[in-house]
Write a protein that holds these residues in place. Sequence first.
Motif, short mmCIF file in Angstrom:
data_model
loop_
_atom_site.label_atom_id
_atom_site.label_comp_id
_atom_site.label_asym_id
_atom_site.label_seq_id
_atom_site.Cartn_x
_atom_site.Cartn_y
_atom_site.Cartn_z
N LEU A 125 0.81 -1.22 0.00
CA LEU A 125 0.00 0.00 0.00
C LEU A 125 0.84 1.27 0.00
N VAL A 126 2.15 1.12 0.06
CA VAL A 126 3.04 2.27 0.28
C VAL A 126 3.26 3.06 -1.01
N GLN A 127 3.23 4.39 -0.88
CA GLN A 127 3.59 5.27 -1.99
C GLN A 127 4.93 5.95 -1.76
N ASN A 128 5.19 6.36 -0.52
CA ASN A 128 6.42 7.11 -0.25
C ASN A 128 6.97 6.70 1.11
N VAL A 129 8.29 6.55 1.20
CA VAL A 129 8.97 6.21 2.44
C VAL A 129 10.06 7.25 2.70
N ALA A 130 9.98 7.90 3.84
CA ALA A 130 10.99 8.88 4.24
C ALA A 130 11.54 8.48 5.61
N PHE A 131 12.86 8.54 5.76
CA PHE A 131 13.50 8.08 6.98
C PHE A 131 14.58 9.07 7.41
N SER A 132 14.57 9.42 8.70
CA SER A 132 15.60 10.29 9.27
C SER A 132 16.24 9.59 10.46
N ALA A 133 17.57 9.53 10.46
CA ALA A 133 18.30 8.82 11.51
C ALA A 133 18.77 9.72 12.63
N GLY A 134 18.32 10.98 12.65
CA GLY A 134 18.73 11.86 13.74
C GLY A 134 18.68 13.31 13.33
N GLY A 135 18.54 14.20 14.32
CA GLY A 135 18.47 15.62 14.03
C GLY A 135 17.20 16.03 13.32
N PHE A 136 16.09 15.31 13.56
CA PHE A 136 14.85 15.57 12.83
C PHE A 136 14.09 16.76 13.44
N GLN A 137 13.05 17.20 12.70
CA GLN A 137 12.35 18.43 13.02
C GLN A 137 11.45 18.29 14.25
N ALA A 138 11.01 19.46 14.75
CA ALA A 138 10.17 19.50 15.94
C ALA A 138 8.77 18.94 15.68
N LYS A 139 8.33 18.90 14.42
CA LYS A 139 6.99 18.41 14.13
C LYS A 139 6.87 16.91 14.38
N TYR A 140 8.00 16.21 14.44
CA TYR A 140 7.97 14.79 14.75
C TYR A 140 8.01 14.60 16.27
N GLY A 141 7.57 13.44 16.73
CA GLY A 141 7.29 13.21 18.14
C GLY A 141 8.50 13.10 19.03
N ASP A 142 8.23 12.60 20.24
CA ASP A 142 9.22 12.62 21.32
C ASP A 142 9.92 11.27 21.44
N LYS A 143 10.85 11.02 20.53
CA LYS A 143 11.71 9.84 20.60
C LYS A 143 13.16 10.29 20.40
N LEU A 144 14.09 9.40 20.73
CA LEU A 144 15.50 9.78 20.76
C LEU A 144 16.27 9.47 19.48
N SER A 145 15.79 8.52 18.67
CA SER A 145 16.68 8.01 17.62
C SER A 145 16.28 8.34 16.20
N SER A 146 15.06 7.99 15.76
CA SER A 146 14.76 8.08 14.34
C SER A 146 13.29 8.30 14.08
N VAL A 147 12.99 8.63 12.81
CA VAL A 147 11.62 8.81 12.33
C VAL A 147 11.46 8.05 11.02
N LEU A 148 10.45 7.20 10.95
CA LEU A 148 10.05 6.54 9.71
C LEU A 148 8.68 7.07 9.34
N ASP A 149 8.61 7.83 8.24
CA ASP A 149 7.38 8.51 7.83
C ASP A 149 6.87 7.85 6.56
N ILE A 150 5.79 7.09 6.69
CA ILE A 150 5.22 6.32 5.58
C ILE A 150 3.98 7.04 5.05
N THR A 151 3.85 7.12 3.74
CA THR A 151 2.64 7.63 3.12
C THR A 151 2.03 6.54 2.26
N TYR A 152 0.78 6.17 2.58
CA TYR A 152 0.05 5.24 1.73
C TYR A 152 -0.49 6.00 0.51
N ARG A 153 -0.56 5.33 -0.62
CA ARG A 153 -0.94 6.03 -1.85
C ARG A 153 -2.45 6.30 -1.90
N ARG A 154 -2.78 7.27 -2.71
CA ARG A 154 -4.18 7.62 -2.95
C ARG A 154 -4.55 7.09 -4.32
#
Length: 822
Positions: free
Chosen positions: A198-227
């Motif tokens: 179902l995936v359309q886009n996969v974005a991954f940040s391993a550190g130093g990510f923006q304030a709009k992402y939640g309260d975790k210490l290590s990484s962000v995996l931002d998945i977008t399902y396609r329309r």
Amino acid sequence: MKNNYLLLILLLCFTTLGLAQTATIRGIILDDKNTPVPGASVAFMGDGTVTNDNGFYVIVIPANEDIAISYTYVGFKKITQTFNLKANADIEFNPVLKTDIEQLGTVIITATTRQRVEGVTTIAPETIRKTPGANAGVENLLKSLPGVSNNNELSTQYAVRGGNFDENLVYINEIEVYRPFLVRSGQQEGLSFVNSDLVQNVAFSAGGFQAKYGDKLSSVLDITYRRPTDFAASIDASLLGGSISGEGISKDGRFTALAGVRYRDNSLLVNAKQTETNFKPRFFDAQSLLTYKFTNKFQLDFLGNITINKYDYEPLTRQTNFGSLADPLALIVFYEGQEEDKYETYFGALKGTYQLNEHTTLKVLGSAYHTQEQEYFDIFADYRLGRPNTNIGDEDLGDVEFTQGIGSQLTHARNDLDALFINVEHKGTYLKDTDQIDWGIKYTREDIRDRLEEYEVIDSAGFSIRPPIGDFTNEQPYAAFDAPLEPFTNIRARNNVQINRLSAYGQYSKRTEIGNNELWINAGVRAQQWTVSGDNIESTTQTVVSPRAQLSLKPGGNSDMIFRLSGGLYAQPPLYRELRDSLGQVRPDVKAQKSFHLVAGHDWSFNLWERPFKLVTEAYYKGLTDVNPYTLENVRIRYRATNNATARAYGIDTRLNGEFVPGTQSWISLGVLRTEENIDNQGYIPRPTDQRLKVAFLFQDYAPNIPSLKLYINMVYQTGLPGGSPSYADPYVFSELPRLRDYFRADAGINYVFTDASKPFPKGHWLHVFKDLTAGFEIYNIFDRQNSITNTFVRDASTQQQFAIPNFLSPRVFNIRVSAKF
């Protein structure tokens, strides 16, 4: 006079009707990689709009006349399309912008580079679906990136730059998702939450990510399902299970549906391990994404998921050979009993998106996550520890001839957990020209009911091993001990805990120019306040604030380079698992773990052999305070529920990707890491995730004379992790143990493409109904490497010596796979 009034009213009505002759065009603007393009211009006759964060636009044009609409975005070729629509028509048009080679100098503000300047790695969904692996999917491919590691092919969990599995954020369409609490080993996990079909886009940040992402210490995996933009379906089947997905759109374009069902059976992998078992896994998952556009400005999304995992396990025998050639040892175990685990999770989320005007987008999100988990087992094990026969040619080669330790072990568990998480959130974005403001506020209610009942009895040569408490020393069998029999470990707890969280963030981004250089800046802050309460728990409230910033610079000139610098103070307020200590007691005063991130990166795109390549390098440092020490047992983390440690992690990651073979994407990754912790000022020792060196290689190729025959290789080498320690023990006592052996694994897939977009068949041919049809086979662990994930600690009563016996993972396994799209 009345006739004049009547004539005037009729004239106004006809004039109004004439002015109302309009039509509506809506859609999503995509780039040549099918990624939505936010901020693209849609214009006609001096009027127009811009796309929102999801690349979506709505524009109203005059009806019954030719209207030329232009679709433009810096760095892409302009598209002009002429429409002549009837009154009140509502159509969908999804243009695809192609890269404008002549404008590569402004690449910093193209859709793809928007993620590059933010330090985000993007992965093509098609690569995810085709890359072989024992647990294929998004996480399988993440492990080929530098800085991401996990020495367990049966698990979807991963550690990033010295962090643990609980320190990673996962979003699907901006909605945070969770994983079960009680899972102890990778073979129990079953399926990842993310459905790759179902995936359309996969974005991954391993550190130093923006304030709009939640309260975790290590990484962000931002998945977008396609329309969906049309009807489509797919099917994938192998010896490990299968999946079916479908999608469609209504005639008026207002309603879209995307759904997928998956089933997995790990027997093929687990039955090949050293422990002989009767194994009955049943892993099932169903997901859907439904969207309805009520008006041109408002749409509502529903994301739903049901997961039912049942794990029945009856071990029979096990023999593990370890030691060295000069001093070989073997452990033989005979089992009785069984394990019955069940993990059922239900997740539903609604997201309403309102386009207030061409600059402002408002969103309201609500979600509920309910998990019911059961972990029941009674397993009795008789073990023999001794020296195997190493004489080649003997009939009993490998059998244990001299036994130096005999004992037994009884493990028991009756663990139940029921948790309900409810989230309500508002997000907003204001985008005008080169300025963007993002903000959000979120309330979370977590209600956990937990029963923990575990014990372990160890007997060696008829003597019960006492628990390692206080200054007690066990001199058996040389000194009699007549105290009452006690289990070696005994954990009993009942917890009813409620956690209320309120978090908020705000951030500002801007693109500007300094001389001939292009600059992107982002600065923001987020905060969270949480309160822990429950039965027999004194209510405790704490607050953390987390400022963060990013800066990216593209120097002037012809070279396509970007320099990045990001950092900030990151905090991770404890979840329930972090509040519960090794004895099952909840400690509400546990503080948020805090970390300072500093990441410096360099991104260079260039041509090699007349083909495109990109080299990405990042150096990082993380300093942690208020650290909550833990032990790692397979994929189960047991925290001490204290904040009595500090830690640090630093290293460098680099990845080169491009067309090593013309027309295909491959990459090689290199990561160097060192992470240490200091508990109670006793000095620094390696953390459980101290993975010093990693090399990963993802390679795609095809036969020169048979281009439809494809080859995919996914290879990972990682130096060994620390040997670990039992959850009850002082880690400093075990810190000098030899590390686990190096992890090396190569998986390969060979597929034949019967048909795809580049190889269609005419109508009437049996292959015409397929958009894509591929069949082939996969080899997991090509070189049959014996990798290990943890140690089992066995005690020899006669010498009072503890042996760390590696738990080996799966050997070489063959799989057959068929996939099709309609």
